[in-house]
Design a protein around this motif. Structure first.
Motif, PDB file in Angstrom:
ATOM      1  N   LEU A   1      10.606  -5.989   4.600  1.00 36.41           N
ATOM      2  CA  LEU A   1      10.283  -7.304   4.038  1.00 36.41           C
ATOM      3  C   LEU A   1       8.854  -7.353   3.521  1.00 36.41           C
ATOM      4  CD1 LEU A   1      12.091  -9.748   6.478  1.00 36.41           C
ATOM      5  CD2 LEU A   1      12.624  -9.312   4.083  1.00 36.41           C
ATOM      6  N   ASN A   2       7.956  -6.765   4.244  1.00 36.50           N
ATOM      7  CA  ASN A   2       6.563  -6.708   3.783  1.00 36.50           C
ATOM      8  C   ASN A   2       6.452  -5.910   2.491  1.00 36.50           C
ATOM      9  OD1 ASN A   2       5.487  -8.295   5.813  1.00 36.50           O
ATOM     10  ND2 ASN A   2       5.115  -6.540   7.168  1.00 36.50           N
TER      11      ASN A   2
ATOM     12  N   LYS B   1       7.666  -8.057  -0.315  1.00 35.08           N
ATOM     13  CA  LYS B   1       6.703  -9.114  -0.649  1.00 35.08           C
ATOM     14  C   LYS B   1       5.612  -8.607  -1.584  1.00 35.08           C
ATOM     15  CE  LYS B   1       7.289 -11.869   3.523  1.00 35.08           C
ATOM     16  NZ  LYS B   1       6.692 -12.299   4.798  1.00 35.08           N
ATOM     17  N   ILE B   2       5.217  -7.372  -1.430  1.00 35.60           N
ATOM     18  CA  ILE B   2       4.130  -6.858  -2.282  1.00 35.60           C
ATOM     19  C   ILE B   2       4.635  -6.233  -3.576  1.00 35.60           C
ATOM     20  CG2 ILE B   2       2.535  -6.532  -0.357  1.00 35.60           C
ATOM     21  CD1 ILE B   2       3.163  -3.550  -0.461  1.00 35.60           C
TER      22      ILE B   2
ATOM     23  N   ASN C   1       7.444  -8.692  -9.421  1.00 38.09           N
ATOM     24  CA  ASN C   1       8.625  -9.529  -9.579  1.00 38.09           C
ATOM     25  C   ASN C   1       9.779  -8.742 -10.221  1.00 38.09           C
ATOM     26  OD1 ASN C   1       9.926 -11.982  -9.200  1.00 38.09           O
ATOM     27  ND2 ASN C   1       9.541 -12.597 -11.318  1.00 38.09           N
TER      28      ASN C   1
ATOM     29  N   ARG D   1      11.378  -6.508  -7.722  1.00 38.88           N
ATOM     30  CA  ARG D   1      12.141  -7.298  -6.760  1.00 38.88           C
ATOM     31  C   ARG D   1      13.525  -7.639  -7.324  1.00 38.88           C
ATOM     32  NH1 ARG D   1       8.546 -11.598  -5.790  1.00 38.88           N
ATOM     33  NH2 ARG D   1       7.189 -10.084  -4.844  1.00 38.88           N
TER      34      ARG D   1
END
Length: 127
Positions: free
Chosen positions: A92-93, A96-97, A100, A103
């Motif tokens: 998850l970390n 997050k980084i 976009n 992702r």
């Protein structure tokens, strides 16, 4: 009889000169052929040594390539071990980084892998 003797002597003298001339000619031919043979042998030796050095270099490069492949396999296996050891919080970390765009690519891959039960093909969209 003296005429025959003189004639025989002249013939013998002529034959000796011819023999000497022929000997010189054959000696010259032998030396030229001998030189050419030596040059050919030297060239063959240099070609053999060149082939030998090329074979040694090829063997060395092949060994280096095998070592490099082994190192890359080890690195890949280490990478796989690292990925297997990640926890959900670490994943998850990492998400997050992410950018976009990355992702969205990950979401598409996860959807296709785990939720698209019909396995229908979809149009790839560039983000």
């Amino acid at each position: 009889m003296t005429n025959e003797k003189v004639t025989n002597e002249k013939i013998m003298e002529f034959l000796k000169k011819m023999d000497a001339t022929n000997y010189e000619r054959f000696t010259l031919i032998d030396s030229v052929i001998g030189r050419r043979t030596v040059v050919m042998e030297v060239k063959i030796d240099s070609i053999d040594s060149l082939i030998s050095s090329i074979e040694k270099e090829q063997k060395r490069m092949s060994e280096m390539l095998c070592e490099k492949v082994e190192v890359e396999k080890d690195q890949d296996s280490n990478l796989d071990l690292h990925i297997e050891k990640m926890t959900s919080d670490e994943i998850l970390n990492a998400i997050k980084i992410m950018d976009n765009e990355e992702r969205w690519k990950l979401l598409d891959i996860l959807y296709d892998e785990y939720y698209n039960s019909s396995r229908t093909l979809k149009v790839n969209v560039e983000f």
